[in-house]
Design an enzyme around this catalytic site. Structure first.
Site, PDB file in Angstrom:
ATOM      1  N   GLU A   1      10.406  -4.746   4.638  1.00  0.00           N
ATOM      2  CA  GLU A   1      10.501  -6.128   4.165  1.00  0.00           C
ATOM      3  C   GLU A   1      10.251  -6.196   2.658  1.00  0.00           C
ATOM      4  O   GLU A   1      11.002  -6.819   1.898  1.00  0.00           O
ATOM      5  CB  GLU A   1       9.460  -7.014   4.873  1.00  0.00           C
ATOM      6  CG  GLU A   1       9.685  -7.216   6.354  1.00  0.00           C
ATOM      7  CD  GLU A   1       9.030  -6.147   7.218  1.00  0.00           C
ATOM      8  OE1 GLU A   1       8.716  -5.049   6.694  1.00  0.00           O
ATOM      9  OE2 GLU A   1       8.833  -6.415   8.415  1.00  0.00           O
TER      10      GLU A   1
ATOM     11  N   GLY B   1      -4.943  -1.906   4.906  1.00  0.00           N
ATOM     12  CA  GLY B   1      -4.125  -3.027   4.448  1.00  0.00           C
ATOM     13  C   GLY B   1      -4.786  -4.377   4.688  1.00  0.00           C
ATOM     14  O   GLY B   1      -4.828  -5.241   3.812  1.00  0.00           O
ATOM     15  N   ARG B   2      -5.337  -4.576   5.888  1.00  0.00           N
ATOM     16  CA  ARG B   2      -5.910  -5.888   6.226  1.00  0.00           C
ATOM     17  C   ARG B   2      -7.281  -6.103   5.600  1.00  0.00           C
ATOM     18  O   ARG B   2      -7.886  -7.150   5.778  1.00  0.00           O
ATOM     19  CB  ARG B   2      -5.945  -6.065   7.749  1.00  0.00           C
ATOM     20  CG  ARG B   2      -6.553  -4.917   8.523  1.00  0.00           C
ATOM     21  CD  ARG B   2      -6.206  -5.020  10.005  1.00  0.00           C
ATOM     22  NE  ARG B   2      -6.668  -3.881  10.786  1.00  0.00           N
ATOM     23  CZ  ARG B   2      -5.994  -2.749  10.960  1.00  0.00           C
ATOM     24  NH1 ARG B   2      -4.820  -2.584  10.366  1.00  0.00           N
ATOM     25  NH2 ARG B   2      -6.475  -1.769  11.709  1.00  0.00           N
TER      26      ARG B   2
ATOM     27  N   HIS C   1      -4.053 -32.910  17.669  1.00  0.00           N
ATOM     28  CA  HIS C   1      -2.874 -33.644  18.125  1.00  0.00           C
ATOM     29  C   HIS C   1      -1.784 -32.698  18.604  1.00  0.00           C
ATOM     30  O   HIS C   1      -0.620 -33.092  18.725  1.00  0.00           O
ATOM     31  CB  HIS C   1      -2.377 -34.543  16.989  1.00  0.00           C
ATOM     32  CG  HIS C   1      -3.433 -35.514  16.554  1.00  0.00           C
ATOM     33  ND1 HIS C   1      -3.598 -36.747  17.126  1.00  0.00           N
ATOM     34  CD2 HIS C   1      -4.433 -35.388  15.643  1.00  0.00           C
ATOM     35  CE1 HIS C   1      -4.631 -37.364  16.565  1.00  0.00           C
ATOM     36  NE2 HIS C   1      -5.154 -36.558  15.664  1.00  0.00           N
TER      37      HIS C   1
ATOM     38  N   LYS D   1       0.837  -1.203   0.000  1.00  0.00           N
ATOM     39  CA  LYS D   1       0.000   0.000   0.000  1.00  0.00           C
ATOM     40  C   LYS D   1       0.873   1.254   0.000  1.00  0.00           C
ATOM     41  O   LYS D   1       0.676   2.170  -0.774  1.00  0.00           O
ATOM     42  CB  LYS D   1      -0.926  -0.022   1.228  1.00  0.00           C
ATOM     43  CG  LYS D   1      -1.826   1.169   1.341  1.00  0.00           C
ATOM     44  CD  LYS D   1      -2.811   1.009   2.493  1.00  0.00           C
ATOM     45  CE  LYS D   1      -3.560   2.320   2.718  1.00  0.00           C
ATOM     46  NZ  LYS D   1      -4.538   2.233   3.795  1.00  0.00           N
TER      47      LYS D   1
ATOM     48  N   GLU E   1      -4.855  -6.691  14.813  1.00  0.00           N
ATOM     49  CA  GLU E   1      -4.379  -5.368  14.406  1.00  0.00           C
ATOM     50  C   GLU E   1      -5.532  -4.362  14.476  1.00  0.00           C
ATOM     51  O   GLU E   1      -5.316  -3.173  14.700  1.00  0.00           O
ATOM     52  CB  GLU E   1      -3.773  -5.424  12.991  1.00  0.00           C
ATOM     53  CG  GLU E   1      -2.891  -4.236  12.658  1.00  0.00           C
ATOM     54  CD  GLU E   1      -2.004  -4.447  11.431  1.00  0.00           C
ATOM     55  OE1 GLU E   1      -0.821  -4.818  11.578  1.00  0.00           O
ATOM     56  OE2 GLU E   1      -2.506  -4.259  10.308  1.00  0.00           O
TER      57      GLU E   1
ATOM     58  N   LYS F   1       9.275  -0.833  14.606  1.00  0.00           N
ATOM     59  CA  LYS F   1       9.866  -0.479  13.301  1.00  0.00           C
ATOM     60  C   LYS F   1      10.878   0.646  13.469  1.00  0.00           C
ATOM     61  O   LYS F   1      11.965   0.617  12.892  1.00  0.00           O
ATOM     62  CB  LYS F   1       8.767   0.032  12.351  1.00  0.00           C
ATOM     63  CG  LYS F   1       7.887  -1.003  11.720  1.00  0.00           C
ATOM     64  CD  LYS F   1       7.051  -0.324  10.629  1.00  0.00           C
ATOM     65  CE  LYS F   1       5.800  -1.096  10.292  1.00  0.00           C
ATOM     66  NZ  LYS F   1       4.918  -0.383   9.371  1.00  0.00           N
TER      67      LYS F   1
HETATM   68  O1  F6P Z   1       1.084  -2.700   2.290  1.00  0.00           O
HETATM   69  P1  F6P Z   1       2.188  -2.099   3.075  1.00  0.00           P
HETATM   70  O2  F6P Z   1       2.137  -0.600   3.060  1.00  0.00           O
HETATM   71  O3  F6P Z   1       3.511  -2.621   2.619  1.00  0.00           O
HETATM   72  O4  F6P Z   1       2.002  -2.495   4.589  1.00  0.00           O
HETATM   73  C1  F6P Z   1       2.036  -3.830   4.990  1.00  0.00           C
HETATM   74  C2  F6P Z   1       1.445  -4.011   6.363  1.00  0.00           C
HETATM   75  O5  F6P Z   1       2.156  -3.247   7.318  1.00  0.00           O
HETATM   76  C3  F6P Z   1       1.258  -2.727   8.294  1.00  0.00           C
HETATM   77  O6  F6P Z   1       1.124  -1.364   8.096  1.00  0.00           O
HETATM   78  C4  F6P Z   1       1.759  -2.933   9.678  1.00  0.00           C
HETATM   79  O7  F6P Z   1       2.088  -4.243   9.946  1.00  0.00           O
HETATM   80  C5  F6P Z   1      -0.049  -3.452   8.010  1.00  0.00           C
HETATM   81  O8  F6P Z   1      -1.149  -2.785   8.482  1.00  0.00           O
HETATM   82  C6  F6P Z   1       0.018  -3.569   6.538  1.00  0.00           C
HETATM   83  O9  F6P Z   1      -0.922  -4.480   6.045  1.00  0.00           O
END
Ligand code: F6P
Length: 548
Positions: free
Chosen positions: A211, A265-266, A382, A205, A351, A511
């Site tokens: 990452e 995002g979620r 199990h 987003k 979240e 972060k």
């Molecule tokens: O889509 P982005 O901006 O890479 O963010 C990834 C995720 O990081 C967060 O902002 C925090 O974990 C989530 O809410 C989001 O889904």
């Protein structure tokens, strides 16, 4: 919290006392209609909550609570595009992504429905062309593999849904998901791939997430190294709201799929973030997934509160969290292809509702979101079910099970699966008294001494609540319904607790500290502000690598 809401929560706490010395088992024995009275069907989905501590009076109180918290008003404000994400001053309009009626919503100058339709049309064209071989890699080969690089909401939803709907791939490309900054994730995935036939989707987003940007850069270098720099544009697409950053990365405009800040995002699987899913199952199936969500939106908007599945699920969860102080929630799909559903729900629920202050910024007066965990059945049986049955904490459980499998294997896999699912829910509710345990052992020929010794260990307290979602088959439409159902459930609980379910400031501190620590970890820069433990661990890390 509003005084009326607080008073109703107090009445619910008192109502809980009704169950002192009284059990669900006794309730079932006394009421042969309990299942009919405390279950509700919406088309192919049945929600059975008869194995929870809800009776007619409690249900009426829960509905009163929902009304007092102005659930209906919040639902309308959400759908109308009001900025109910108050901290970030944003609308929350993921329902518009699947609104087939294209209800008119304007946010400032933006015609939401028109923008959604335009991106969906772009996704459809691209999906059809990739799946048919009309769009190919730089060397002319068709794409056989798609790698979605994203994390959190840009990973969990499409990853969960692509796995759940894998029987619908029908010759589509294999999809892979890389999320972790741990290089093992990307390296292990690349090791299985042919660069000439691999398409990368960078899903973010913000297009700033550490990452995702780290993995995207490495994937880009891999393609450039294997096929040459000129091949890069043919092997990358991007799914983002940050179009300028996407262009700076080098993704072509016609390979860029946008969405908007009013998609959390979620809640973004329905948007361009779902492109990997569409590529996997085809656009017709992706549309059915959206339609299923729209069905559930309609149900949530129109069904009376006491027959409204997301409302019931949300209210029952709030009742256990606040009146019973149950802190956890197990999600137990007896459906192997829902193996990523618990992880998806962890983000959706924790979240959203893992919050400690109200919308007004004052501490909440009641406990909020539970700790969510789960595994597919029967595997979990199990592993951790021992604690569910005999541990000292009561864990409310949500079971999910399909009536029809996709497989046509020899044998009775599905009947065994379903029998186990129903048995677990029954065992949690029914339990086994010490007398029953002893009698069973004596009947098997055991000595009285041995039966007495083992009886406490073989006793099950029972009266442990669970709900059941039973659906016809895990097809795209039903999965869409299930996911939207949980979205609304989480929303309902956020309204009851008067919290903002749509921000996630809790992820930020870690972060920030990571970016401060990176210099010390990677380059030996001096640590000025860290505590002794952190400094000691950094020193140990560098020493173990011979870098101290
Ligand atoms: O889509 P982005 O901006 O890479 O963010 C990834 C995720 O990081 C967060 O902002 C925090 O974990 C989530 O809410 C989001 O889904």
């Amino acid at each position: 919290m509003d005084d009326t809401v607080a008073a109703l929560l107090d009445r619910l706490k008192t109502r809980r006392n009704r169950w002192n010395g009284h059990t669900l088992r006794a309730e079932f024995a006394a009421d042969p209609d309990r299942f009919d009275r405390f279950s509700v069907a919406f088309d192919d989905i049945l929600f059975d909550y008869s194995k929870t501590h809800v009776d007619a009076e409690t249900l009426a109180l829960l509905v009163e609570l929902a009304e007092a918290a102005d659930l209906i008003g919040w639902r309308e404000r959400k759908l109308s595009g009001d900025a109910i994400n108050t901290t970030e001053r944003r609308a929350v309009l993921h329902t518009a992504l699947r609104d087939r009626s294209r209800r008119a919503i304007h946010l400032g100058d933006q015609d939401v429905a028109a923008d959604v339709a335009s991106v969906l049309a772009h996704m459809e064209d691209f999906t059809d062309a990739v799946r048919s071989g009309g769009i190919r890699g730089a060397t002319g080969e068709a794409f056989t593999d798609v790698v979605n690089i994203g994390i959190g909401g840009s990973d969990l939803g499409p990853r969960m849904a692509a796995r759940a709907l894998s029987p619908y791939r029908d010759g589509g490309p294999r999809v892979h998901y890389v999320a972790n900054v741990d290089g093992a994730d990307l390296a292990d995935t690349l090791a299985t791939l042919d660069p000439a036939r691999t398409l990368f989707l960078i899903a973010s987003k913000t297009f700033t997430t550490l990452e995702t940007m780290t993995n995207a850069a490495s994937a880009r270098a891999w393609i450039a190294g294997q096929l040459g720099e000129a091949a890069v544009p043919d092997h990358f697409a991007a799914l983002s709201t940050a179009l300028d950053k996407v262009a700076a990365f080098g993704v072509r405009a016609d390979r860029t799929f946008g969405f908007w800040d009013w998609v959390g995002g979620r809640y973004s699987t329905w948007s361009a973030i779902g492109l990997s899913l569409a590529l996997s199952i085809g656009f017709r199936n992706f549309s059915a997934f959206l339609d299923g969500a729209a069905d559930m939106d309609e149900h949530f908007q129109t069904a009376p509160l006491d027959r409204n599945i997301p409302v019931l699920m949300g209210m029952i969860g709030a009742w256990y969290r606040d009146a019973w102080d149950y802190r956890t929630l197990a999600v137990l799909p007896y459906d192997q292809r829902l193996e990523h559903f618990p992880a998806f729900l962890q983000q959706l629920d924790m979240e959203s509702n893992g919050k400690r202050v109200t919308r007004d910024g004052v501490p909440v007066s009641v406990p909020t979101g539970p700790i969510v965990f789960g595994e597919p059945g029967t595997n979990g049986q199990h592993a951790f079910y021992q604690l569910l049955h005999q541990g000292t904490d009561v864990v409310p459980c949500e079971f999910l099970v399909a009536c029809q499998p996709h497989e046509t294997l020899e044998g009775d896999h599905h009947a065994k699966l379903v029998a186990n699912c129903l048995a677990q829910a029954e065992a949690l509710m029914r339990g086994r008294t010490e007398e029953e345990a002893r009698a069973q052992m004596l009947a098997s020929g055991m000595s009285a001494t041995e039966a007495d010794r083992l009886a406490p260990h073989r006793t099950f307290p029972g009266d442990r609540p669970s709900t059941m979602l039973m659906y016809r088959k895990l097809d795209p439409r039903t999965l869409g319904r299930l996911v939207a159902l949980y979205e609304h459930k989480v929303f309902v609980q956020g309204v009851i607790w008067n919290i903002n379910s749509f921000d996630q400031y809790g992820v930020e501190l870690g972060k920030e500290l990571a970016s401060v620590l990176l210099g010390a970890v990677a380059g030996g820069e001096p640590l000025t502000a860290s505590d002794g433990s952190t400094a000691g661990l950094v020193a140990r890390y560098r020493a173990m690598r011979g870098e101290a």
